[in-house]
Design a protein around this motif. Sequence first.
Motif, PDB file in Angstrom:
ATOM      1  N   GLY A  93       0.827  -1.201   0.000  1.00  0.00           N
ATOM      2  CA  GLY A  93       0.000   0.000   0.000  1.00  0.00           C
ATOM      3  C   GLY A  93       0.865   1.256   0.000  1.00  0.00           C
ATOM      4  N   ILE A 120      -6.501  -0.768   6.586  1.00  0.00           N
ATOM      5  CA  ILE A 120      -5.350   0.102   6.841  1.00  0.00           C
ATOM      6  C   ILE A 120      -4.980  -0.049   8.313  1.00  0.00           C
ATOM      7  N   LEU A 133      -0.835  -2.224   5.716  1.00  0.00           N
ATOM      8  CA  LEU A 133      -2.108  -2.926   5.553  1.00  0.00           C
ATOM      9  C   LEU A 133      -2.088  -4.213   6.361  1.00  0.00           C
TER      10      LEU A 133
END
Lengths: 312, 133
Positions: free
Chosen positions: B52, B120, B111
């Motif tokens: 991410g 998240i 993540l």
Amino acid sequence: MRIIGPDELVFGVDDVAACREFLVDYGLMEKAFSDEGGRFEALDGSAFTIRKRDDASLPAPLPTANMLRQTIWGVEDQATLDAIEAELSKDRAVEKLADGTLTTRDDANFEIAFRITRRVALDLPAELINSPGAKPGRAPNVIGANDEVEARPRTLSHVVYFVPDMDKMANFYVERLGFVVTDKFTNTGPFLRPQANNDHHVLFMIQTPEYMQGLEHVAFHMQGPTELMLAGSRMVQKGYQSFWGPGRHKFGSNWFWYFNSPLGTHIEYDADMDLHDGDWVERETPMTKDAAQMFLFENVEKWVPGGPPPKK
Amino acid sequence: MMATEDLTQAVELTEPLCHLSELVDGRSRGFDPLGEGRDTMFVVRQGERLYGYRNHCPHYDQARMNWKKDEFLNGARDRIMCFAHGALFDIASGECEIGPCLGQRLTSVKLTVRDGQVWISGPYVPGRPRRSS
């Protein structure tokens, strides 16, 4: 040196299909396409050519992330081509292709070419507006808001390069090719126009370290602000990524809307750029937020005021 | 160097980004966790690994990277690409290998996967910081 402006840009890309999708949606007209590449034109025939990055027919790439492989400048006549050949042959190799196109490199090592322009002269209406105190731009019953219309780029407007040495780069175009500086952002770069074009700029540059050298953005002129807004909002609706805009620049006065592209550069819609002649006196200012734009907006989803009727 | 985020504006998310099965192996997908109207982060899936990052190229402040919704990878899909100027980034480290932000790296978004849902980890900062009044 009767140079008009950029006639064609040639790219070596890593995703031909993505570039085709983008350029067609951007509004250029597909004139040729295969798995190896394609050619996409504005209304006047100024164009992008894309080929696979490893296509052996392309000029050598820069050692950077840049995908632009050649900038082809359009000139008015053979006399201009002859003058360019004579001038640039003094200190560099200039190759003449079978069709008369000249190819060489500029002083920043960008691959450049010159040919008699393939642009066709456009005879199209400007954006027509009605303004109190002025003669109406549109006759009674002529509607201004028509979202059925096409929004097609009319002509290649300008190229902007990241360059390691702005003075060396600018001096080449000014002293060797007769370009004129219209304005300048201090410590960033000058705006340049060639002798056969009154547009505020067809060339701008931004001084950067060597590892950044390449194409910063390229722009096409649209009919006017409304067509720019229509084209840009359609791009957003299709999922393309707005980078900056819509807004209006200060130097050049052009409306702008920049989009990221799979060509590894911003592609801008612009509209209503200032024209200048030899009487113009160059301005200079640091490149600040206020100097870069008069105003800036961001597209949001359409909305309408409304809701349930008020309670009694 | 990595961009520092203003954690005073960070938000704890109460919803997952998506189900793991919605992420296509070898592809990228953008997300707008705070409903700001644009994708402020993206995820790249490689097998069972997820990476991410914030949708901010280190080259320019708040520069958006993708060329189209969910398109953050180069043609070979072996690098993250910023389609503003062609910069390429290593998918696993976020480090810029070539381009205007050479030597810099993307801002990572940690993540976690719980019960098949992608979350998240920790607070999330808005893509465009609020103006001070």
